[in-house]
Write a protein that holds these residues in place. Structure first.
Motif, PDB file in Angstrom:
ATOM      1  N   LYS A 235       0.279  -5.245   1.823  1.00 13.42           N
ATOM      2  CA  LYS A 235       0.722  -5.739   0.613  1.00 13.42           C
ATOM      3  C   LYS A 235       1.389  -4.466  -0.170  1.00 13.42           C
ATOM      4  CE  LYS A 235      -1.798 -10.079   0.651  1.00 13.42           C
ATOM      5  NZ  LYS A 235      -2.552 -11.376   0.307  1.00 13.42           N
ATOM      6  N   GLU A 239       4.157  -4.003  -2.624  1.00 12.40           N
ATOM      7  CA  GLU A 239       4.493  -4.366  -4.052  1.00 12.40           C
ATOM      8  C   GLU A 239       5.162  -3.191  -4.421  1.00 12.40           C
ATOM      9  OE1 GLU A 239       0.552  -3.877  -4.757  1.00 12.40           O
ATOM     10  OE2 GLU A 239       0.302  -6.318  -5.298  1.00 12.40           O
ATOM     11  N   LYS A 242       8.976  -2.881  -4.309  1.00 11.16           N
ATOM     12  CA  LYS A 242       9.318  -3.635  -5.026  1.00 11.16           C
ATOM     13  C   LYS A 242       9.351  -3.035  -6.668  1.00 11.16           C
ATOM     14  CE  LYS A 242       8.154  -7.973  -8.308  1.00 11.16           C
ATOM     15  NZ  LYS A 242       8.204  -8.993  -8.676  1.00 11.16           N
ATOM     16  N   GLU A 243       8.137  -2.409  -6.562  1.00 11.56           N
ATOM     17  CA  GLU A 243       8.755  -0.978  -8.107  1.00 11.56           C
ATOM     18  C   GLU A 243       9.780  -0.798  -7.861  1.00 11.56           C
ATOM     19  OE1 GLU A 243       5.829   2.681  -9.737  1.00 11.56           O
ATOM     20  OE2 GLU A 243       4.883   1.560  -8.019  1.00 11.56           O
ATOM     21  N   ILE A 411       3.317 -12.745  -3.408  1.00 12.84           N
ATOM     22  CA  ILE A 411       3.062 -11.543  -2.549  1.00 12.84           C
ATOM     23  C   ILE A 411       2.057 -12.472  -1.136  1.00 12.84           C
ATOM     24  CG2 ILE A 411       1.358 -10.327  -3.223  1.00 12.84           C
ATOM     25  CD1 ILE A 411       2.562  -8.009  -2.327  1.00 12.84           C
TER      26      ILE A 411
END
Length: 428
Positions: A235, A239, A242-243, A411
């Motif tokens: 995860k 993340e 996405k950042e 998520i």
């Protein structure tokens, strides 16, 4: 197949037809060997080996084996799955075959490939590419030899970096994000500019971030696999993806991969500072702007504290269990996996599968040098027969990325749904 790119290399795995056991997988070369003049049939894939290399290889092999003729047949990736399935189940199988690293576990499980566990030393096992070795093994036995591979790097515009005041190639995530901010500050007034073009479904790049966090697609227990995309580490990798998407200002679609549209063409348009791609995408970009070749630099995909692990797609060499000349087939693989010929693959821009000498690749330009640097930390997808059906259908990692990036799913839900699809494929 070689999981590099659907259109670039034809490396998308297709569903494997169920084939019955065509042999025990034991070494029957002595019993099956023909007397008198012999013909060794070799199937390599289109684009795998330069003609100059294969010509020299076959001349040397035939000179060392009087009375033997190499029947060399170049195969096309399109349709090769069905052709191999039929050939490996027949009594007229070729003697040496190239198979994509995602194909290898399925054929090994079916025992239609020769068990070469006792011969690995003669195939330079101590120099095998670790990113491919797992795909060549099944249930503790060796059924193939790593042939060659490639992995992704960050391709970037040196002129844009210089104008933005980025004086050094990023070596970690923090430096990468800082470079993106400098690029946006310099060129952001242009509404078409993108510091990094990053499509929503570039799951190959996602794997680098998951592995860098200590996560993985799945865990393995013997020949059993269990999806692990819901782990905290996986995860965390998602993340960061996405950042990166949000920080870069990318205009790439969130519901498509790097080939829809072809990212090399976007990069060649002159409004993109970086893409995560394969070295030969520079040549594709140069079709739009010939100057892009000289303007392009490259660096390994950054991780938290140095280069991130990279997905390594490629091919293996195997001997069909029904080969009539298994003794000669072993000699052929021994020659092609020697340092002499593996260095030729490096000169052609590929990571040699059975050689740790990367000097020729490192001298091949910025992109090849960056690929060579990354290659020592290469990984593969789970070495399970079920992976072929995953790539043949709608890859759940792609669906997971799109759902999470668009906000359609949390998520937790996105990773749980992807896990369910993976586990079904692994069990099937």
């Amino acid at each position: 197949m070689r999981s590099w790119s659907k259109s670039l290399i034809g490396g998308v795995a297709v569903a494997l037809a169920v084939a019955g056991c065509a042999g025990s997988g034991g070494d029957t070369g002595g019993d099956n060997a023909q007397s008198g003049p012999r013909e060794l049939t070799v199937w390599l894939m289109n684009g795998s080996a330069p003609e100059t290399l294969t010509n020299a290889l076959h001349q040397e092999f035939q000179a060392a084996h009087p009375g033997v003729t190499v029947k060399y047949e170049v195969q096309q990736w399109n349709g090769i799955q069905d052709k191999l399935t039929t050939a490996l189940a027949s009594n007229d199988a070729p003697d040496v075959i190239e198979i994509g690293n995602t194909q290898s576990p399925k054929f090994a499980q079916q025992r239609v490939l020769l068990d070469i566990s006792a011969d690995t030393a003669s195939f330079n096992k101590d120099q095998w590419l670790s990113g491919l070795e797992g795909s060549a093994t099944w249930d503790g036995k060796q059924y193939a030899v790593p042939f060659y591979a490639a992995n992704r790097v960050v391709l970037y515009r040196k002129d844009m970096f210089e104008q933005a005041g980025v004086t050094a190639e990023p070596t970690n995530r923090a430096e990468w994000l800082a470079a993106i901010e400098k690029l946006k500050a310099k060129f952001g007034s242009d509404k078409d500019f993108q510091a990094l073009y990053l499509p929503g479904q570039n799951w190959y790049s996602l794997l680098s971030f998951i592995w860098d966090e200590g996560g993985d697609i799945a865990t393995q227990d013997g020949t059993t696999f269990k999806a692990a995309l819901d782990s905290p580490q996986a995860k965390a990798g998602l993340e960061f993806y996405k950042e990166l998407v949000e920080a870069s200002g990318t205009k790439a679609p969130k519901d498509a991969d790097e080939q829809t549209p072809e990212q090399a063409g976007i990069y060649g348009g002159g409004k993109v500072a970086m893409i995560i791609g394969l070295p030969w995408e520079v040549a594709t970009a140069a079709k739009s702007d010939p100057k892009i070749t000289e303007l392009t630099g490259a660096f390994p995909i950054p991780g938290k504290a140095g280069p991130a692990p990279v997905f390594q797609g490629g091919s293996n060499l195997a001997i069909p269990a029904n080969s009539k000349d298994q003794d000669l087939a072993k000699e052929y693989i021994k020659l092609i996996s020697s340092a002499k010929y593996q260095s030729e693959f490096a000169k052609a821009g590929m990571i040699p599968g059975t050689s740790t000498d990367l000097s020729a690749l490192e001298a091949g330009g910025p992109a090849s040098a960056a690929m060579a640097k990354s290659s020592t930390n290469g990984k593969g997808v789970p070495a399970t027969p079920g992976w072929a059906t995953i790539e043949a259908g709608q890859n759940p990692l792609k669906d997971m990325l799109t759902a999470y990036l668009t906000g359609a799913k949390s998520i937790d839900q996105a990773t749980a749904d992807a896990n369910a699809v993976l586990n079904e494929a692994f069990a099937g």
